[in-house]
Every structure is written in structure tokens, then in C-alpha cells.
Design a protein around this motif. Sequence first.
Motif, PDB file in Angstrom:
ATOM      1  N   TYR A   1      43.605 -25.610   3.872  1.00  0.00           N
ATOM      2  CA  TYR A   1      44.972 -26.046   4.170  1.00  0.00           C
ATOM      3  C   TYR A   1      45.313 -25.591   5.584  1.00  0.00           C
ATOM      4  O   TYR A   1      45.123 -24.427   5.929  1.00  0.00           O
ATOM      5  CB  TYR A   1      45.972 -25.447   3.181  1.00  0.00           C
TER       6      TYR A   1
ATOM      7  N   TYR B   1      49.315 -22.037  14.318  1.00  0.00           N
ATOM      8  CA  TYR B   1      49.075 -22.748  13.068  1.00  0.00           C
ATOM      9  C   TYR B   1      48.637 -21.803  11.959  1.00  0.00           C
ATOM     10  O   TYR B   1      48.121 -20.707  12.211  1.00  0.00           O
ATOM     11  CB  TYR B   1      48.028 -23.849  13.264  1.00  0.00           C
TER      12      TYR B   1
ATOM     13  N   ARG C   1      48.364 -25.996   8.719  1.00  0.00           N
ATOM     14  CA  ARG C   1      49.726 -26.458   9.016  1.00  0.00           C
ATOM     15  C   ARG C   1      50.180 -25.926  10.365  1.00  0.00           C
ATOM     16  O   ARG C   1      50.031 -24.746  10.678  1.00  0.00           O
ATOM     17  CB  ARG C   1      50.695 -25.989   7.944  1.00  0.00           C
ATOM     18  N   ASN C   2      50.756 -26.819  11.159  1.00  0.00           N
ATOM     19  CA  ASN C   2      51.370 -26.421  12.423  1.00  0.00           C
ATOM     20  C   ASN C   2      52.682 -25.707  12.140  1.00  0.00           C
ATOM     21  O   ASN C   2      53.440 -26.095  11.260  1.00  0.00           O
ATOM     22  CB  ASN C   2      51.613 -27.656  13.296  1.00  0.00           C
TER      23      ASN C   2
ATOM     24  N   TRP D   1      50.603 -31.224   8.670  1.00  0.00           N
ATOM     25  CA  TRP D   1      49.597 -30.458   7.942  1.00  0.00           C
ATOM     26  C   TRP D   1      48.548 -31.407   7.368  1.00  0.00           C
ATOM     27  O   TRP D   1      48.752 -32.613   7.293  1.00  0.00           O
ATOM     28  CB  TRP D   1      50.243 -29.666   6.806  1.00  0.00           C
TER      29      TRP D   1
ATOM     30  N   SER E   1      50.261 -20.432   1.325  1.00  0.00           N
ATOM     31  CA  SER E   1      50.616 -20.459   2.755  1.00  0.00           C
ATOM     32  C   SER E   1      52.106 -20.247   2.976  1.00  0.00           C
ATOM     33  O   SER E   1      52.526 -19.849   4.065  1.00  0.00           O
ATOM     34  CB  SER E   1      50.191 -21.799   3.379  1.00  0.00           C
TER      35      SER E   1
ATOM     36  N   GLU F   1      43.866 -34.426  12.362  1.00  0.00           N
ATOM     37  CA  GLU F   1      43.431 -33.975  11.050  1.00  0.00           C
ATOM     38  C   GLU F   1      42.333 -34.826  10.437  1.00  0.00           C
ATOM     39  O   GLU F   1      41.457 -34.309   9.733  1.00  0.00           O
ATOM     40  CB  GLU F   1      44.626 -33.877  10.087  1.00  0.00           C
TER      41      GLU F   1
ATOM     42  N   LYS G   1      48.000 -24.244  -0.687  1.00  0.00           N
ATOM     43  CA  LYS G   1      49.219 -24.791  -0.098  1.00  0.00           C
ATOM     44  C   LYS G   1      50.427 -23.936  -0.459  1.00  0.00           C
ATOM     45  O   LYS G   1      51.271 -23.639   0.397  1.00  0.00           O
ATOM     46  CB  LYS G   1      49.413 -26.233  -0.573  1.00  0.00           C
TER      47      LYS G   1
END
Length: 338
Positions: A96, A302, A98-99, A105, A226, A74, A223
Motif C-alpha cells: 500500500y 509518502y 499513499r502520497n 494511492w 497506514s 502507480e 490500508k
Amino acid sequence: MKKIHPRHITFVKYWSGIVFVILGFVVGILYSSDLSEYIARKIPSKSSISGDKLVYIDPELDTQKKPIKYVPFELKTSKRIFEEINIDKSVSLSVYVRNLDNGPWFGIRENDSFAGIRSLKMPLFIAYLKWSEEEEELLDEKLTIKKISDSETDRIFIPRNRLKIEQSYSVRELLEEMMINSSLTATETLLKNIPYSFLTKIDTDLWVFLPGEEDINDSISLKEYSSFFRILYNAAYLSPSSSQFALSLLTKSDFPDGIRKWVPPVFEIANKFGEKIYTNSEGVKEYQLHDCGIVYYTPYPYIVCISAKSKNTEKLRYVLWETSRIVYEEISESYPQN
């Protein structure tokens, strides 16, 4: 009595302080959570449906996941985004990522507000699917278009309205228009025909305020947004079949210039895009383009959410697809396919 050496007293004093800090840090990790993590804990997962191949929700929904190797990509990704894109001060960018397997993230201004909650289509979509789990014939029911939304003509990136006034469409067709083409006419029609109880249920269950409700903080961050994709992927709120339907529909989103642009077509993407046009305090029109979804990259599925604001519409598509390209390149390099 044996006399305690002063150095021992100093050591004990500082060591106790160090232990206190460490314990506080550990407790903070265990108990701190963002909205999406709260939702994942609050709502129990449903069991998968026997015989169905649920390809868009978590394939290991009912199994114990094996942790994958964590690669700290990241920092490098953020640096590239800043160097290649975010250096342009005429564009405001939020990202943003995120896995979906083990949760790492990162973000760039991921907590900045990117949209008004009343304009969101995702929670309304989820509300209808929740309703359809109680009313089996709901998706086939017909609704008549009484009015074309006033905002349909003032659009730049999103496909124009395909619905016709006084024509009837099934709820399924209207959901498709709302989610695939981001139709405001479909959204307004669906909103007028759903019981308010289902809107308040989504509000209570997912901690969001839906269109028409009073909310002094009428905004949401990337965030937080998501979280909708996480609960669909994990089948944490809707049934697995409803979650599967939702994500399969989102793979048909008609917006090739967003996060889809540079991700190889072999990897499917379930995404929701949107645009917003508003006038700033100086009386100048500004434009916002956002795209958020799940990239089904193997072995590292992701979520990537991107929002860009600018007075220059030509830059917005570029910012979205270049940001997505950088994220994909860094992830695929860190987690190469076998």
C-alpha cells in the motif's frame, strides 16, 4: 400543439439516465471513504506549538496546501512489482502506497489481512502518548519487568530482547524498546500498566480493537494500518508535540533491511516493522515480515506499507527491500527534486 419527434423522446430518456449515472459517480466520490479518511475528518487537527520546529509532522499543518501535479506512476510501479517480485508464487505480497500531500494511492492486495489486531504495537503506543498528554510525568515513571515474553526467543528478523527481569525502566524507555526494537516484553509490560479506559478510548476514537478486547474480526489490513501514520503526520489525534515525538522515535527503528534499505539516507523514514511466525493447516511453519512507514522524500512524502509471507525466510527481506526500491525509484523519477 407541436408534436415531439420520437428521436427527441429517446434522447431525453437516455440523457436523463446518463445524468443520473454521472451524479451517482460524483456523489460516490464525495461520500466514499476508507478508514483513514474517516479518521482525518472525524478528529479535528490541533494547532501547532509556537516556537517548535515540527519537522516530522506535516509542515503545512495550519496552511492551505497547494495541490501538486499528479503523475499516474502507480500503474507502472505495480507492473514492475509484479514483474520483478510478485511473479514468485512462494511469496504472498501486499503493498500500500499513499502520497501525504494530496492523497493519491495504489495497492496490491492492500485489503488482505496482514496481522492480528491484538499483536499491534502502534495503537498501544498512541494510547500511552494520549495518556501522557493528561499526566505530564507519565513518560518518566518506572515500571519493573516481571517476566520475559515467551515469544522473545522465537524470532528471526527482529533484535533479541534487551530488557532484564526485575529491572525497572521508564515508560519512555519501554516505548522506545517496543517501537524501535519491537520488544514483546516491553509491550506486555506496558499493556499491563495502562488503564483500560485509555484502551477503550483509542478503540472508540480510532475504530480499532486493542489487545485484550473481544473482537470477532481480529485482523487489520495494510490500508487500515497506514491510518496510524496519517493521523500522526497530520497531528489529527495527538497534539503536535506528541505526534512529533512519536514520529521522531519511529525514525530510529532498528531494521535496515526493510523499506530503509535502498532509500538514500538523506531522506528520513519513520517506520514500524514486525514479524510473525505461525503454523499453517499443513503443520508447516510460515513467516511474515512487514514494514510500514513514512518516507520523507522531497517533494513527495509518502507512506509505504509492505507485508510478505513465505515458508522461505531468505526471500522475505529481499521482497521488502526490492518492493521499497521500486516504489522509491518510480516516485523519484516522477517527482524529481528541484
